[in-house]
Design a protein around this motif. Structure first.
Motif, mmCIF file in Angstrom:
data_model
loop_
_atom_site.group_PDB
_atom_site.id
_atom_site.type_symbol
_atom_site.label_atom_id
_atom_site.label_comp_id
_atom_site.label_asym_id
_atom_site.label_seq_id
_atom_site.Cartn_x
_atom_site.Cartn_y
_atom_site.Cartn_z
ATOM 1 N N LEU A 310 53.047 45.687 28.904
ATOM 2 C CA LEU A 310 52.139 45.250 27.966
ATOM 3 C C LEU A 310 51.130 46.367 27.736
ATOM 4 O O LEU A 310 50.825 47.654 28.472
ATOM 5 N N GLY A 311 50.889 46.421 26.324
ATOM 6 C CA GLY A 311 49.889 47.457 25.718
ATOM 7 C C GLY A 311 49.440 46.659 24.678
ATOM 8 O O GLY A 311 49.773 46.770 23.425
ATOM 9 N N THR A 312 48.304 45.922 25.052
ATOM 10 C CA THR A 312 47.649 45.057 24.064
ATOM 11 C C THR A 312 46.042 45.528 23.927
ATOM 12 O O THR A 312 45.231 45.583 24.918
ATOM 13 N N MET A 313 45.673 45.594 22.644
ATOM 14 C CA MET A 313 44.064 45.935 22.484
ATOM 15 C C MET A 313 43.675 44.670 22.117
ATOM 16 O O MET A 313 44.050 43.535 21.382
ATOM 17 N N THR A 318 39.299 47.531 22.509
ATOM 18 C CA THR A 318 39.463 48.001 23.685
ATOM 19 C C THR A 318 40.572 47.266 24.424
ATOM 20 O O THR A 318 41.037 46.441 23.966
ATOM 21 N N TRP A 319 40.821 47.645 25.658
ATOM 22 C CA TRP A 319 42.119 47.011 26.276
ATOM 23 C C TRP A 319 41.936 45.458 26.518
ATOM 24 O O TRP A 319 40.871 44.841 26.791
ATOM 25 N N ARG A 320 42.928 44.701 26.408
ATOM 26 C CA ARG A 320 42.955 43.372 26.524
ATOM 27 C C ARG A 320 44.336 42.885 27.118
ATOM 28 O O ARG A 320 45.155 42.341 26.239
ATOM 29 N N ASN A 321 44.527 43.131 28.336
ATOM 30 C CA ASN A 321 45.796 42.668 29.100
ATOM 31 C C ASN A 321 45.700 41.573 30.083
ATOM 32 O O ASN A 321 46.279 41.544 30.937
ATOM 33 N N ASN A 336 53.411 43.287 36.406
ATOM 34 C CA ASN A 336 53.630 43.453 35.110
ATOM 35 C C ASN A 336 53.409 45.149 35.070
ATOM 36 O O ASN A 336 52.545 45.577 35.931
ATOM 37 N N VAL A 337 53.829 45.750 34.069
ATOM 38 C CA VAL A 337 53.331 47.253 33.709
ATOM 39 C C VAL A 337 52.468 47.160 32.623
ATOM 40 O O VAL A 337 52.786 46.808 31.560
ATOM 41 N N LEU A 338 51.609 48.028 32.770
ATOM 42 C CA LEU A 338 50.425 48.419 31.710
ATOM 43 C C LEU A 338 50.584 49.722 31.393
ATOM 44 O O LEU A 338 50.473 50.773 32.063
ATOM 45 N N LEU A 339 50.514 49.805 29.930
ATOM 46 C CA LEU A 339 50.921 51.224 29.418
ATOM 47 C C LEU A 339 49.355 51.872 29.166
ATOM 48 O O LEU A 339 48.328 51.208 29.469
ATOM 49 N N ASP A 340 49.485 53.371 29.578
ATOM 50 C CA ASP A 340 48.289 53.909 29.121
ATOM 51 C C ASP A 340 47.918 54.356 28.003
ATOM 52 O O ASP A 340 48.708 54.539 27.176
#
Length: 371
Positions: A310-313, A318-321, A336-340
């Motif tokens: 997941l990499g969603t703005m 701002t981040w929205r995951n 799940n995996v959150l991207l930096d």
């Protein structure tokens, strides 16, 4: 074969009515939203291949015949909508109610309202009686009708009955802001696979989901969702695997469970910068994945969302995951995996490059294949 009189563009015939099985190749058009370009009125197997179809309403339709339809290597175009009678007539590439077998492969869908299967499956449960939607190139799913909008998808299932061996795979769907009007790109609504043969939705590239106009704040569409206001014993959505899909630049959500059971969503990639091409931010909500027992009918359980990247703005940059309003009933497994870092349009473009490399490495060609 019956071809009705019609004023068509040069090289096109008017609307086609098919009453007998067989293989049909040609160019057909309907400039009347109430008249499908091809109307299939038989349960006998019909193959449409190497064709071009244009319509102001449904391109291919079959109502009440237990359809057995294969469409391959065919181009379908939505043209200017016209006034319609009784109810909205979106420009569905394929609109079928009662069916036994549907295959759509290596087609181009341009400015159509996608694929709709509703009412009832009447097949025998074998691999020859199922649904295959594969290797298609799709541009701008568009629900605009004359003087309004209809809710449309790339794929909408709304049938009754368990169907084994279903596969929606290796499709490239790209929707552009203000050139498309799509709700959910894929919506599985009160439709089921089986415990031993779940519906498989995998290796699709889906880019773009926006309100119309694109700068509106309210939007309820998005990526891939299961929706199920039905009860478990009769018709609740069940038995799906959603995996290895790429979801890019979508408004509202990327993956969602609004209801249903025995659903697994895993190894998908959701990459959203929440910005338009000119750099301006989305005005509608944007986010990653969510699960919710939305209808509270005791039919939502035994679901999992795991190993998704997941990499969603958000529309504020701002981040929205979030996994919104989730419960252990809706998604018992959530890992799940959150991207930096900040997700940008460059990340979205890289996703498309990854997709093209995936096609090449698997020796897959999407869209019509020139003979």
């Amino acid at each position: 074969m019956q071809v009705s009189p019609h004023t068509a563009e040069q090289g096109f015939q008017g609307p086609l009515i098919i009453k007998h099985g067989g293989t049909y190749t040609g160019k057909w058009e309907s400039k009347d939203a109430d008249v499908p370009a091809i109307d299939i009125r038989t349960k006998e197997p019909v193959i449409i291949e190497n064709a071009v179809i244009r319509g102001a309403g449904p391109l291919i339709r079959s109502v009440g015949y237990g359809a057995n339809i294969t469409v391959r290597n065919t181009e379908g175009y939505g043209i200017t909508p016209t006034p319609y009678s009784d109810y909205k007539k979106p420009r569905r590439f394929l609109n079928v109610d009662v069916f036994r077998n549907i295959v759509i492969e290596n087609c181009l869908l341009q400015s159509t309202a996608g694929i709709y299967l509703g009412v009832q499956y009447v097949g025998d449960g074998t691999p020859a009686n199922t649904v295959k939607i594969k290797y298609n190139k799709v541009r701008n799913i568009d629900g605009r009708v004359y003087d309004g909008l209809a809710i449309v998808q790339f794929v909408q299932f709304n049938y009754r009955g368990e169907v084994p061996h279903i596969e929606i795979a290796w499709n490239e769907v790209v929707n552009e802001p203000n050139k498309s009007a799509v709700e959910d790109n894929i919506n599985i609504y009160n439709s089921r696979g089986t415990a031993t043969s779940p519906i498989r939705i995998h290796n699709n590239y889906i880019q773009g989901a926006f309100p119309f106009p694109a700068n509106e704040k309210k939007y309820t569409g998005g990526g891939i969702i299961t929706d199920s206001p039905g009860t478990d014993s009769t018709m609740a959505t069940a038995y799906l695997k959603v995996y290895d899909n790429q979801l890019v630049g979508l408004g509202n959500y990327c993956l969602g469970i609004a209801g249903g059971n025995n659903i697994e969503m895993y190894q998908n990639r959701a990459i959203v910068s929440a910005r338009f091409e000119d750099g301006s931010l989305f005005q509608c909500w944007s986010g990653g994945i969510w699960a919710k027992d939305y209808y509270k009918l005791n039919s939502t359980y035994n679901n999992a969302m795991h190993h998704n990247v997941l990499g969603t703005m958000g529309q504020t940059g701002t981040w929205r995951n979030d996994i919104l309003d989730s419960t252990f009933v809706a998604a018992a497994t959530y890992e799940n995996v959150l991207l930096d870092g900040t997700i940008t349009q460059a990340h979205e473009k890289e996703e498309y490059r990854l997709w093209l490399n995936k096609l090449k490495s698997n020796n897959i060609t999407i869209g019509p294949i020139n003979n």
